[in-house]
Design an enzyme around this catalytic site. Structure first.
Site, mmCIF file in Angstrom:
data_model
loop_
_atom_site.group_PDB
_atom_site.id
_atom_site.type_symbol
_atom_site.label_atom_id
_atom_site.label_comp_id
_atom_site.label_asym_id
_atom_site.label_seq_id
_atom_site.Cartn_x
_atom_site.Cartn_y
_atom_site.Cartn_z
ATOM 1 N N ILE A 260 28.920 34.935 41.782
ATOM 2 C CA ILE A 260 28.511 36.517 41.430
ATOM 3 C C ILE A 260 29.977 36.990 41.464
ATOM 4 O O ILE A 260 30.385 37.271 42.464
ATOM 5 C CB ILE A 260 27.462 37.025 42.451
ATOM 6 N N PRO A 261 30.537 37.228 40.321
ATOM 7 C CA PRO A 261 31.842 37.437 40.269
ATOM 8 C C PRO A 261 32.396 38.924 40.594
ATOM 9 O O PRO A 261 32.794 39.633 39.711
ATOM 10 C CB PRO A 261 32.251 37.014 39.029
ATOM 11 N N CYS A 262 32.129 39.229 41.886
ATOM 12 C CA CYS A 262 32.492 40.632 42.208
ATOM 13 C C CYS A 262 34.155 40.788 42.059
ATOM 14 O O CYS A 262 34.530 41.881 42.111
ATOM 15 C CB CYS A 262 31.992 41.179 43.522
ATOM 16 N N HIS A 263 34.891 39.849 41.880
ATOM 17 C CA HIS A 263 36.250 39.776 41.803
ATOM 18 C C HIS A 263 36.843 40.482 40.527
ATOM 19 O O HIS A 263 37.900 40.769 40.549
ATOM 20 C CB HIS A 263 36.940 38.450 42.214
ATOM 21 N N ARG A 264 35.755 40.729 39.686
ATOM 22 C CA ARG A 264 36.135 41.037 38.381
ATOM 23 C C ARG A 264 36.196 42.462 38.213
ATOM 24 O O ARG A 264 36.155 43.203 37.051
ATOM 25 C CB ARG A 264 35.423 40.354 37.102
#
Length: 305
Positions: A260-264
């Site tokens: 779940i790419p919360c780094h984006r």
């Protein structure tokens, strides 16, 4: 329990209704969907005098979810809240406290909503088996854990033992079992995702969160590798443009790094804000993804320099 507050949508969505009437219509639908037996889309549409496709589009624009997904997310949130320590004296008490009128319906739905039996959830994962493995990747130590339903935890860090303690704290009563040879394949696929995020993760996830968190996490998974959005833009995408701070909180609560790419998600000026697994890892992931997508990183990510 607080419900999802529908955002105001343009009146042009339904030409005969003003924007305020549209918001009120969606709010009424939300209340009906929060009942024990949520109406199906055709019945819901009939109540408000719209066609099913018209209501489906209108509702999703206002809340970020379809009516069916909203009902599911709300009930999951209600059940999880009722089973928290101090909120109910027993599973039966939680059953009725979350809006169920019959135990048969509750026990039928619970495994899907909780990923385990209600009693196990209330006891912090008691009697649930979670398999896990710890390895190394280019970003440091990597922990991957999964229930029988899917990956439930992905952690990054410098200390493998510290990552295991995070898992223990998240599931204090679960039976944690070291992964066998079969689980190593799951571990390898998550590690490969860290190195090449654009390939995606073809594995089921078993992540529990509030209805709002689930909406944010779903929106995060729709951001392509190599792209970024601001917290403000992400809030707009889920239909709640004033909820950027709550969106940031949902990103921080994400238990599954990279998948779940919360780094984006970055600040409005493109610079990096906090990341629970370290801002340097966030920077490394964004630079890697931009480069692999063929972007000029200094143009695509000027806030990182």
């Amino acid at each position: 329990m607080s419900a999802i507050r529908p955002a105001t949508v343009p009146s042009a969505t339904v030409p005969s209704a003003a924007a305020s009437d549209t918001a009120a219509l969606v709010a009424r639908c939300c209340r009906w969907l929060e009942g024990e037996a949520p109406p199906a889309l055709p019945a819901l549409a009939q109540r408000v005098g719209l066609s099913p496709w018209q209501l489906h589009r209108l509702f999703k624009q206002a809340t970020g979810l379809t009516p069916k997904a909203y009902a599911k997310a709300y009930r999951t949130q209600a059940v999880q809240a009722a089973l928290q320590p101090g909120q109910s004296s027993s599973v039966t008490d939680a059953l009725y406290g979350s809006g169920y009128a019959a135990s048969s319906s509750f026990y039928k739905d619970a495994p899907r909503m909780l990923g385990m039996a209600p009693g196990a959830f209330r006891a912090g994962g008691a009697r649930q088996t979670i398999r896990f493995a710890v390895g190394e990747c280019s970003l440091g130590s990597l922990l991957v854990a999964a229930t029988e339903r899917g990956v439930c935890c992905v952690q990054l860090g410098n200390d493998a033992e510290a990552l295991v303690r995070v898992l223990q704290d998240r599931f204090p009563q679960a039976e944690l079992v070291g992964g066998d040879a079969a689980f190593e394949a799951t571990m390898a696929r998550v590690a490969a995702l860290v190195e090449r995020p654009a390939q995606g993760l073809d594995l089921p996830l078993d992540v529990q969160g509030t209805a709002f968190q689930q909406r944010v996490w779903q929106a995060l998974r729709a951001i392509p590798a190599g792209d970024t959005v601001s917290y403000t833009e992400l809030a707009r995408r889920i239909g709640q443009p004033t909820a950027s701070r709550a969106v940031a909180g949902a990103c921080a609560a994400n238990p599954v790094a990279v998948a779940i790419p919360c780094h984006r998600v970055v600040r409005n000026d493109g610079s990096i804000s906090g990341y629970r697994w370290g801002v340097e890892r966030k920077r490394a992931l964004l630079l890697r993804e931009a480069a692999q997508a063929g972007h000029d990183v200094r143009v695509a990510l000027p806030g990182l320099f």
